[in-house]
Motif scaffolding. Structure first.
Motif, PDB file in Angstrom:
ATOM      1  N   VAL A 329       9.337   5.575  12.462  1.00 23.52           N
ATOM      2  CA  VAL A 329       8.099   5.118  12.066  1.00 23.52           C
ATOM      3  C   VAL A 329       6.951   4.839  12.582  1.00 23.52           C
ATOM      4  O   VAL A 329       7.027   3.829  13.571  1.00 23.52           O
ATOM      5  N   TRP A 330       5.940   5.328  12.696  1.00 23.03           N
ATOM      6  CA  TRP A 330       4.797   5.174  13.361  1.00 23.03           C
ATOM      7  C   TRP A 330       3.793   3.950  12.875  1.00 23.03           C
ATOM      8  O   TRP A 330       3.290   3.239  13.579  1.00 23.03           O
ATOM      9  N   ASP A 331       3.919   4.060  11.576  1.00 23.31           N
ATOM     10  CA  ASP A 331       2.842   3.059  10.669  1.00 23.31           C
ATOM     11  C   ASP A 331       3.474   2.949   9.530  1.00 23.31           C
ATOM     12  O   ASP A 331       4.322   3.812   8.771  1.00 23.31           O
ATOM     13  N   PHE A 332       2.998   1.736   8.856  1.00 18.08           N
ATOM     14  CA  PHE A 332       3.715   1.465   7.553  1.00 18.08           C
ATOM     15  C   PHE A 332       2.725   0.563   6.928  1.00 18.08           C
ATOM     16  O   PHE A 332       2.089  -0.495   7.390  1.00 18.08           O
ATOM     17  N   GLY A 333       2.607   0.952   5.731  1.00 23.39           N
ATOM     18  CA  GLY A 333       1.545   0.288   4.760  1.00 23.39           C
ATOM     19  C   GLY A 333       2.288  -0.043   3.464  1.00 23.39           C
ATOM     20  O   GLY A 333       2.851   0.772   2.865  1.00 23.39           O
ATOM     21  N   TYR A 334       2.102  -1.552   3.142  1.00 26.59           N
ATOM     22  CA  TYR A 334       2.788  -2.086   1.882  1.00 26.59           C
ATOM     23  C   TYR A 334       1.771  -2.036   0.992  1.00 26.59           C
ATOM     24  O   TYR A 334       0.676  -2.832   1.207  1.00 26.59           O
ATOM     25  N   GLN A 335       1.855  -1.504  -0.228  1.00 26.96           N
ATOM     26  CA  GLN A 335       0.922  -1.560  -1.212  1.00 26.96           C
ATOM     27  C   GLN A 335       1.189  -2.171  -2.456  1.00 26.96           C
ATOM     28  O   GLN A 335       0.564  -1.997  -3.612  1.00 26.96           O
ATOM     29  N   GLY A 336       2.393  -2.939  -2.372  1.00 27.23           N
ATOM     30  CA  GLY A 336       2.901  -3.789  -3.523  1.00 27.23           C
ATOM     31  C   GLY A 336       3.725  -2.945  -4.324  1.00 27.23           C
ATOM     32  O   GLY A 336       4.936  -2.919  -4.357  1.00 27.23           O
ATOM     33  N   ASN A 337       3.402  -1.866  -5.016  1.00 31.65           N
ATOM     34  CA  ASN A 337       4.160  -1.003  -6.007  1.00 31.65           C
ATOM     35  C   ASN A 337       4.860  -0.162  -5.127  1.00 31.65           C
ATOM     36  O   ASN A 337       5.986   0.571  -5.574  1.00 31.65           O
TER      37      ASN A 337
END
Lengths: 386, 278
Positions: A329-337
């Motif tokens: 995992v290089w990058d991780f974005g949490y967007q809620g849903n």
């Protein structure tokens, strides 16, 4: 008083998918339509059939010719060549004020010196409707777009959303055979846009008028439209239902236009009916996919997989060795849903994966620098030749 | 130290104002001077205003000037508006750039040149066509229309340029034929610009001396010409009174024109349809 929120009973329709019916006659027919401005081709030999009652979207980036096409349908541009038929009548050289077509402009073009009532009634007045009938029809239309009570307002006393509805009412009041909408929602903020989207669909359903929408927003096109024509450099690249163009894009341009997609350069190694195998150095694996799209063994192709079709897990999935890639995992974005992962696989390529966050604070959730396995079903990918 | 800059700015502002307006205020003040001597204060009086009204030459010249100004402002507003519409709404046509340049040219052309060329034109027309048979009010009006038209065209053009072209297209789409669209949509929206153009043309015409001197004939002296010739014989207090009236009239015209343009700009700014938050 009609309430646009409650869904009207569906009108009896001969077919929900008239474009699949070989007998159905197209309501709007474009034949080899072209338009060039001083040698620059804006629309290039376009053929198109739109059926009665459709909500048809023309989708493309800026400068692709979609607005020129719409303006030709409205009669505001004269085609360089080709013909336009609406309901069987040749409209190619009919001036805008004699066409059974109305347009809602991107800027709304609400007359600033007239009240809401005068704006909406303008078209009927030019038809010779006057007095009580004019007043009644204006009132009805204002109720439909939920502007009742604002009759005497001037446009500068209205919000953007209200101005948009004045423009819509004004274009609908003459009951056009086709309503053209140029980027109808572009000027609204996000919340209002989502709401208006559904309102537009309800109004279209209620009145049964054929809508042609021009937009650059693929989400808007997918939500609204019965069918979408993707346009690039004055030509249609693909025409199909929203599901079709999203799931089965015909090339990389369309695939990329509808959201993110992972592309792996590959070579076809084996073709069977309905399935195929490809070898991809970029993916560093043997990939099984659905239909080869007419490609023979040895052909250079791209395997395209949408991020939401890929599963991500820390444990190796139990499948037969195909379509499993290992990465970090290089990058991780949490967007809620949902969460977006960017995973670096062995070849150095970044693969994007998205997951729905169905469980709150999942302990098993994948995090930064985790070693993960990516996998997808062979039927979730598409083979693209170009 | 911090206070020095604002002080300097304020001083500069007042100096600038003084430079521009002290002469005019001196003139206005002396128009109420009772004394016959221009530079000696002899108490407040309105006698020069009365004297002015009894002066046939001045009253006649003033009436002629007003008549010329009204007619040439009206005609130049019509022609200027048509030119502006042609330049902004007819798309690209042959000679568009040339027409645009030529319409703006009188704005920068030295008045001496305009006046002289018009005089030559009228003289040759008289020789060849027999019209205009003499130089007088008619030739003055024609000349004023020529240069005022340029100002009107520029003002109306700027209004048309900021006006959303989709408004006219929408009207046409709703069944308005081109002429109806012009009456229903275009005219009401450019009316403020036309009015301010008219007022500007009116003041320009009322005020013009150089061009008028070239093309006027015997018996058709406009107000600025009369004042100019009177002043050459020595400044009399009634000229001060006359100048004050002119300042008042022209000032009012400029004020109204400016207010109209400001209002129209605000209207245009308020019209922008993209106001996202409902």
């Amino acid at each position: 008083m009609p309430d646009p929120e409650s869904r009207p009973p569906a009108r009896p329709q001969p077919s929900r998918r008239p474009w699949e019916d070989r007998e159905a006659a197209p309501f709007v027919r474009l034949e080899g339509l072209s338009k060039s401005f001083n040698g620059t081709v804006a629309v290039d030999h376009v053929d198109l059939h739109i059926y009665r009652g459709e909500l048809f979207a023309i989708l493309g980036g800026s400068g692709c010719g979609k607005t020129t096409l719409l303006r030709m349908l409205a009669g505001l541009e004269i085609p360089t060549s080709g013909r336009i038929f609406i309901d069987g009548t040749d409209m190619t050289n009919v001036p805008p004020y004699e066409r059974p077509v109305n347009i809602m402009f991107q800027s709304y073009a609400v007359f600033p010196h007239m009240t809401v009532e005068q704006n909406v009634g303008y078209g009927l007045k030019k038809e010779g409707v006057a007095g009580a009938e004019l007043k009644q029809r204006v009132t009805e239309m204002l109720e439909l777009v939920r502007l009742g009570g604002l009759e005497k307002r001037k446009p500068d006393q209205l919000s953007g959303g209200q101005q948009q509805r004045v423009a819509l009412a004004r274009a609908l009041i003459k009951r056009p055979k086709v309503l053209l909408l140029d980027e109808p929602l572009a000027a609204l903020d996000r919340k209002l846009r989502e709401h208006t989207q559904f309102e537009l669909m309800n109004i279209q359903d209620r009145l049964g008028i054929t809508f042609v929408v021009v937009t650059h927003d693929q989400e808007e096109a997918m939500t609204l439209a019965t069918r979408i024509a993707v346009m690039d450099a004055g030509r249609f690249v693909q025409i199909g239902t929203p599901t079709h163009v999203y799931e089965f894009p015909c090339n990389r341009f369309v695939a990329d236009f509808f959201g993110t997609i992972n592309l792996f350069a590959s070579r076809v190694t084996q073709v069977e009916s309905g399935t195929c195998r490809v070898q991809s150095d970029e993916a560093g694996a043997d990939i099984a996919s659905g239909d080869a799209g007419g490609q023979a063994a040895g052909a250079e192709v791209w395997i395209a997989v949408r991020p939401e079709k890929i599963s991500i897990s820390r444990e190796a999935p139990v499948v037969g060795g195909f379509n499993v890639l290992k990465g970090v995992v290089w990058d991780f974005g949490y967007q809620g849903n949902r969460s977006i992962y960017r995973v670096k696989i062995a070849s150095g390529k970044i693969v994007q994966v998205s997951t729905q966050n169905r469980v709150r604070s999942d302990a098993r959730a994948v995090e930064w620098d985790d070693e993960v396995f990516l996998s997808w079903d062979p039927n979730s990918s598409v083979v693209l030749a170009e | 130290m911090k206070n020095r800059r604002p002080l300097f700015t304020v001083a500069a502002l007042w100096f600038g104002f003084a430079f521009l307006y002290v002469p005019i205020f001196v003139l206005i003040a002396y128009s109420f001077n009772d004394s016959r001597l221009v530079s000696l204060w002899g108490g407040f009086s309105l006698r020069w205003y009365g004297e002015l009204l009894r002066d046939r030459q001045i009253v006649d010249a003033a009436l002629l000037s007003l008549r010329i100004a009204v007619i040439s402002a009206t005609v130049s507003t019509l022609l200027g508006t048509l030119a502006a519409i042609a330049l902004t709404r007819m798309g690209r046509f042959r000679g568009r750039l040339l027409l645009g340049g030529m319409i703006a040219a009188p704005l920068v052309m030295p008045e001496i040149v305009t006046g002289l060329s018009l005089l030559l034109l009228f003289v040759s027309m008289q020789d060849l066509l027999g019209w205009p048979s003499k130089r007088g009010a008619t030739t003055i009006m024609l000349s004023h229309i020529t240069f005022c038209m340029a100002y009107v065209a520029v003002i109306v053009q700027s209004r048309l340029a900021i006006m959303d072209g989709a408004l006219e297209e929408a009207a046409m789409d709703l069944g308005g034929r081109p002429f109806r669209v012009a009456v229903d949509i275009t005219l009401p929206l450019i009316a403020p610009a036309m009015l301010s153009g008219w007022l500007l043309a009116f003041t320009l015409s009322l005020d013009d001396l150089v061009i008028t001197s070239f093309v006027s004939g015997p018996g058709s002296s406009t107000l600025p010409m009369v004042i100019f010739s009177k002043v050459r014989l020595g400044v009399t207090p009634d000229v001060n009174a006359l100048a004050t009236i002119i300042v008042a009239v022209v000032g009012l015209g400029v004020l109204v024109a400016g207010w109209l343009m400001l209002r129209q700009d605000r209207l245009a700014a308020g019209e922008t349809p993209i106001r996202a938050y409902a």
